[in-house]
Design a protein around this motif. Structure first.
Motif, short mmCIF file in Angstrom:
data_model
loop_
_atom_site.label_atom_id
_atom_site.label_comp_id
_atom_site.label_asym_id
_atom_site.label_seq_id
_atom_site.Cartn_x
_atom_site.Cartn_y
_atom_site.Cartn_z
N UNK A 1 0.79 -1.22 0.00
CA UNK A 1 0.00 0.00 0.00
C UNK A 1 0.82 1.27 0.00
N UNK A 2 2.02 1.24 -0.59
CA UNK A 2 2.86 2.44 -0.60
C UNK A 2 2.21 3.56 -1.40
N UNK A 3 1.57 3.22 -2.51
CA UNK A 3 0.94 4.27 -3.31
C UNK A 3 -0.15 4.99 -2.52
N UNK A 4 -0.94 4.24 -1.79
CA UNK A 4 -1.98 4.87 -0.98
C UNK A 4 -1.40 5.74 0.12
N UNK A 5 -0.26 5.30 0.70
CA UNK A 5 0.38 6.11 1.74
C UNK A 5 0.90 7.43 1.19
N UNK A 6 1.45 7.41 -0.01
CA UNK A 6 1.93 8.65 -0.63
C UNK A 6 0.78 9.58 -0.95
N UNK A 7 -0.31 9.04 -1.47
CA UNK A 7 -1.48 9.87 -1.78
C UNK A 7 -2.10 10.46 -0.51
N UNK A 8 -2.12 9.67 0.56
CA UNK A 8 -2.66 10.19 1.82
C UNK A 8 -1.77 11.31 2.37
N UNK A 9 -0.46 11.16 2.24
CA UNK A 9 0.45 12.21 2.70
C UNK A 9 0.27 13.49 1.89
N UNK A 10 0.04 13.35 0.57
CA UNK A 10 -0.22 14.53 -0.25
C UNK A 10 -1.53 15.21 0.16
N UNK A 11 -2.53 14.43 0.51
CA UNK A 11 -3.79 15.01 0.97
C UNK A 11 -3.63 15.77 2.27
#
Length: 404
Positions: A81-91
């Motif tokens: 789930x690294x992609x989701x973690x990066x998107x959540x950090x951007x949010x």
């Protein structure tokens, strides 16, 4: 009489002025082309990056550090789930729809950083991630008003930057313009030109030597000469159809492979090399042949020790013309399937590949503004490749040139 002389001199001056005007106009068109391509393509060598703080320790990705050392590291990080973690950090950093400010491949930068330093999983770090297409274009001065307003806010926070896009020269094609590169097409062009040169040059030169030095003068020889002259003027798309029917349809060779593209372009280039090589061989003075025979050289020694070295500069000139034409060809390669989307550089002559002209053709059809810059940048690389190839050939021609 004096009036006629003045008219003749006046006509000569006008002719010289017309010739000078033609040269100036040609140089102006060339300069306009180069300036336009450089102005539009310079932005393709740069990319926009946004600083994003990411706390990978708080994300608690379910992955063991030992799995980051093997071949399955990419799959392990994607599955964690690294992609989701990066998107959540951007949010969290930019608010609602913050992930829209980043490229689709931004998380790949984080993935590669983790593979280099697994300790990133245990702490917070700020990453410079590639911006989305709209943000990248707006940061370069040609985006929509909404995107330019977003870039202005990011600049006020000091978290947006613009730098050299190294991946443009090291990556292959991609659907996202921020990740697209030309290395796959460039390597495909290198392999295709290598096959073309290795086939067309020796066969073309040997054919010219036989026709000029050994072949009897009869109707069959005349027919061959006429056929070669006609083949040099055949449209390139015909050679593409020939390659499609023979190499793919009859012999079943791999589609979109450099070896098939090289064979097709070799058929197209060979007549040009034969004609130029024959003219260069014919230009060698007969006294060279007579002198060599007079000191006891055999006919083969006369050809390969005396005639061929003296004709080599002219042969290389024809080879330059033929290879330059082959490098810029698109139509015959489209016929053999080299317009496919190739996401990885070819590893050999039988792997699927594309070439620079076809890559430029494909990018020119994209609606994204970022691909317009990539198209111009790829044209600059193609021109540099062509100049480098011609420079090497001209150096070899001058090195072997002999004056008499």
């Amino acid at each position: 009489m004096q009036a006629r002389i003045r008219r003749r001199y006046g006509a000569e001056r006008r002719f010289r002025l017309l010739g000078l005007a033609a040269v100036i106009m040609s140089a102006a068109f060339l300069a306009y082309l180069l300036v336009t391509m450089i102005a539009q393509g310079a932005a393709g060598f740069t990319s926009t990056r946004v600083q994003v703080p990411i706390d990978l320790a708080a994300a608690r990705l379910p992955i063991e550090p030992a799995r980051l050392q093997g071949r399955g590291a990419d799959l392990a990080l994607a599955g964690a789930g690294l992609q989701g973690a990066v998107e959540a950090a951007a949010g969290r950093a930019f608010g609602k729809d913050g992930e829209a400010l980043l490229s689709d491949g931004a998380w790949l930068v984080v993935r590669d950083a983790i593979k280099r330093d697994p300790s990133l999983l245990t702490r917070a770090e700020t990453f410079d991630l590639p911006a989305a297409d709209a943000i990248d274009v707006a940061n370069k001065g040609s985006g929509t008003p909404q995107a330019e307003a977003t870039v202005a806010r990011l600049r006020q926070r000091g978290i947006v930057s613009r730098g050299v896009n190294a991946s443009f020269l090291t990556a292959a094609d991609a659907t996202d313009q921020t990740r697209a590169g030309i290395w796959g097409a460039f390597k495909g062009s290198l392999l295709t030109m290598l096959v073309t040169l290795l086939l067309a040059f020796p066969i073309g030169v040997l054919s010219a030597l036989y026709l000029e030095e050994y072949a009897p003068r009869n109707r069959w020889t005349d027919l061959i000469e006429v056929s070669i002259n006609n083949l040099a003027a055949v449209p390139s798309i015909i050679f593409g159809l020939l390659g499609l029917a023979v190499f793919l349809g009859t012999f079943g060779m791999p589609r979109s492979a450099p070896i098939v593209g090289g064979l097709t372009l070799a058929l197209m280039t060979m007549p040009v090399i034969v004609i130029s090589a024959r003219n260069a061989i014919k230009a060698v003075p007969p006294s060279i042949r007579d002198a060599a025979l007079g000191v006891g050289a055999s006919p083969v020694q006369v050809v390969f020790h005396h005639v061929l070295p003296l004709a080599l500069p002219g042969i290389l000139t024809g080879t330059i013309i033929g290879m330059a034409r082959a490098l810029g060809e698109t139509a015959p390669l489209l016929m053999i399937g080299m317009r496919a989307f190739i996401a990885a550089p070819p590893r050999g002559l039988g792997d699927p590949a594309t070439v620079l002209p076809v890559q430029i053709f494909l990018w020119s059809d994209e609606v994204s503004r970022g691909f317009v810059e990539k198209t111009s940048a790829a044209i600059i690389v193609l021109l540099a490749f062509l100049l480098a190839m011609n420079g090497i050939a001209i150096y070899l021609r001058n090195r072997f040139e002999t004056r008499w």
